[in-house]
Design a protein around this motif. Structure first.
Motif, PDB file in Angstrom:
ATOM      1  N   GLU A 239      75.620  14.481  13.707  1.00 47.84           N
ATOM      2  CA  GLU A 239      75.985  14.558  15.127  1.00 47.84           C
ATOM      3  C   GLU A 239      75.096  13.669  15.977  1.00 47.84           C
ATOM      4  N   ALA A 240      73.870  13.424  15.521  1.00 47.61           N
ATOM      5  CA  ALA A 240      72.950  12.526  16.241  1.00 47.61           C
ATOM      6  C   ALA A 240      73.207  11.062  15.912  1.00 47.61           C
ATOM      7  N   GLY A 241      74.176  10.794  15.036  1.00 48.16           N
ATOM      8  CA  GLY A 241      74.561   9.418  14.733  1.00 48.16           C
ATOM      9  C   GLY A 241      73.966   8.835  13.472  1.00 48.16           C
ATOM     10  N   TYR A 242      73.340   9.655  12.635  1.00 46.69           N
ATOM     11  CA  TYR A 242      72.701   9.160  11.422  1.00 46.69           C
ATOM     12  C   TYR A 242      73.579   9.397  10.195  1.00 46.69           C
TER      13      TYR A 242
ATOM     14  N   LYS B 101      64.261   1.822   1.721  1.00 43.33           N
ATOM     15  CA  LYS B 101      64.794   0.654   2.424  1.00 43.33           C
ATOM     16  C   LYS B 101      65.864   1.036   3.441  1.00 43.33           C
ATOM     17  N   TYR B 102      66.692   2.030   3.110  1.00 46.78           N
ATOM     18  CA  TYR B 102      67.838   2.325   3.962  1.00 46.78           C
ATOM     19  C   TYR B 102      67.683   3.611   4.763  1.00 46.78           C
ATOM     20  N   SER B 103      66.465   4.124   4.868  1.00 44.65           N
ATOM     21  CA  SER B 103      66.209   5.316   5.672  1.00 44.65           C
ATOM     22  C   SER B 103      65.210   4.995   6.774  1.00 44.65           C
ATOM     23  N   CYS B 104      65.365   5.689   7.892  1.00 49.44           N
ATOM     24  CA  CYS B 104      64.377   5.552   8.969  1.00 49.44           C
ATOM     25  C   CYS B 104      63.500   6.791   9.057  1.00 49.44           C
ATOM     26  N   GLY B 105      63.631   7.697   8.090  1.00 46.48           N
ATOM     27  CA  GLY B 105      62.790   8.884   8.043  1.00 46.48           C
ATOM     28  C   GLY B 105      63.170   9.765   6.869  1.00 46.48           C
TER      29      GLY B 105
ATOM     30  N   PRO C  82      74.848   2.646   8.544  1.00 46.52           N
ATOM     31  CA  PRO C  82      74.199   2.815   9.850  1.00 46.52           C
ATOM     32  C   PRO C  82      72.796   3.383   9.664  1.00 46.52           C
ATOM     33  N   GLN C  83      72.092   3.604  10.754  1.00 48.60           N
ATOM     34  CA  GLN C  83      70.786   4.257  10.657  1.00 48.60           C
ATOM     35  C   GLN C  83      70.929   5.522   9.819  1.00 48.60           C
ATOM     36  N   ALA C  84      70.017   5.733   8.887  1.00 48.76           N
ATOM     37  CA  ALA C  84      70.166   6.839   7.951  1.00 48.76           C
ATOM     38  C   ALA C  84      68.854   7.597   7.787  1.00 48.76           C
ATOM     39  N   VAL C  85      68.975   8.868   7.423  1.00 43.98           N
ATOM     40  CA  VAL C  85      67.832   9.727   7.141  1.00 43.98           C
ATOM     41  C   VAL C  85      68.026  10.320   5.748  1.00 43.98           C
TER      42      VAL C  85
ATOM     43  N   VAL D  34      55.416   0.860   5.239  1.00 44.36           N
ATOM     44  CA  VAL D  34      56.501   1.109   6.180  1.00 44.36           C
ATOM     45  C   VAL D  34      55.864   1.608   7.467  1.00 44.36           C
ATOM     46  N   THR D  35      56.498   1.333   8.589  1.00 36.31           N
ATOM     47  CA  THR D  35      55.928   1.704   9.884  1.00 36.31           C
ATOM     48  C   THR D  35      56.902   2.585  10.652  1.00 36.31           C
ATOM     49  N   SER D  36      56.363   3.406  11.557  1.00 35.94           N
ATOM     50  CA  SER D  36      57.171   4.302  12.398  1.00 35.94           C
ATOM     51  C   SER D  36      58.170   5.087  11.559  1.00 35.94           C
ATOM     52  N   PHE D  37      57.667   5.653  10.480  1.00 41.79           N
ATOM     53  CA  PHE D  37      58.514   6.315   9.498  1.00 41.79           C
ATOM     54  C   PHE D  37      58.125   7.795   9.465  1.00 41.79           C
ATOM     55  N   PRO D  38      58.851   8.669  10.164  1.00 39.84           N
ATOM     56  CA  PRO D  38      58.466  10.081  10.203  1.00 39.84           C
ATOM     57  C   PRO D  38      58.746  10.788   8.881  1.00 39.84           C
ATOM     58  N   VAL D  39      57.837  11.679   8.518  1.00 40.59           N
ATOM     59  CA  VAL D  39      57.995  12.531   7.339  1.00 40.59           C
ATOM     60  C   VAL D  39      57.931  13.977   7.825  1.00 40.59           C
ATOM     61  N   VAL D  40      59.018  14.699   7.670  1.00 36.12           N
ATOM     62  CA  VAL D  40      59.145  16.050   8.219  1.00 36.12           C
ATOM     63  C   VAL D  40      59.297  17.045   7.075  1.00 36.12           C
TER      64      VAL D  40
END
Length: 265
Positions: free
Chosen positions: A94-97, A158-162, A64-67, A188-194
């Protein structure tokens, strides 16, 4: 008492004692053996690299969507960084990631541990062959072992959205700046780095602003690629907001494409 023997992971295999080689696959790949040895060795090595990509893609394709959470392998259980990593892993789950780490101890273990405490969550570890022993931590549901750093790094992206980086050393900095470079160059686009831990990361950010931005090595807008927080829920919110923005952008692009095709020719 049985004497412990040296141990090393090699891809999906584990070798111990006299079977542990003196160098890693990455070292041998990057070495110059002689004037002609590489002609005979490197083409075969490409097949092993290809196999690692195929295995990684196959194992991770249905995530699934992953971080991805980065941080020091040397962080001890009970420290504030360990507790932060554990709370972060739980909040992301808990947020679904799905939560992806390097699969090792320290911060990696803490994030996997937090994710494993949420029913139905996916805790993932992407391990790497190292000259010293580093086993996959016990909180990983899906663990994939790699011989080559660059293959493993491809899987992280490839398999992370942030990416979320907790305090760490050279490995964490390497992964952090690779992520920033990919975003800066629009690979990569719309890829947050925190970055979590304003006190730890403050000196680095001051150097980026003073030495990089101050001498024109980066553009002012490049600073916007980095978010800094001490709050777990703020870090998750940054990831979620970027996800929503990415979804809205896709919807707008689809609507624009449909409108274009609907226009009379």
């Amino acid at each position: 008492m049985k004497q412990s023997r040296p141990e090393r992971r090699q891809g999906q295999a584990v070798v111990r004692g006299r079977l542990v080689p003196r160098s890693t696959h990455d070292q041998r790949l990057l070495a110059r053996q002689g004037p002609s040895d590489w002609v005979h060795m490197d083409p075969w090595r490409v097949l092993r690299i290809q196999a690692e990509f195929v295995e990684g893609f196959g194992q991770l394709a249905e995530l699934p969507q992953a971080v991805t959470v980065f941080g020091s392998a040397r962080t001890a259980e009970g420290t504030s960084d360990y507790q932060t990593g554990r709370a972060l892993g739980r909040a992301l789950a808990e947020a679904g990631y799905a939560v992806i780490t390097g699969g090792g101890p320290g911060v990696m273990e803490s994030a996997n541990r937090g994710a494993s405490e949420v029913d139905g969550a996916m805790s993932v570890g992407l391990g790497i062959e190292l000259p010293f022993e580093q086993r996959m931590n016990d909180y990983v549901d899906l663990g994939v072992e790699f011989r080559y750093f660059f293959v493993r790094k491809t899987m992280f992206v490839k398999y992370s959205c942030g990416f979320i980086a907790l305090p760490g050393g050279f490995g964490t900095l390497d992964e952090l700046f690779e992520a920033l470079t990919l975003v800066q160059t629009h690979k990569v686009t719309s890829f947050p780095v925190v970055l979590m831990g304003s006190e730890f990361w403050g000196g680095l950010l001051d150097w980026i602003k003073g030495s990089l931005l101050g001498t024109g090595k980066i553009a002012p807008q490049d600073l916007d690629l980095i978010s800094v927080t001490d709050d777990v829920h703020e870090a998750v919110r940054i990831i979620v907001d970027a996800d929503l923005a990415r979804s809205r952008q896709r919807e707008e692009e689809m609507e624009a494409a449909e409108a274009q095709y609907a226009e009379p020719q």
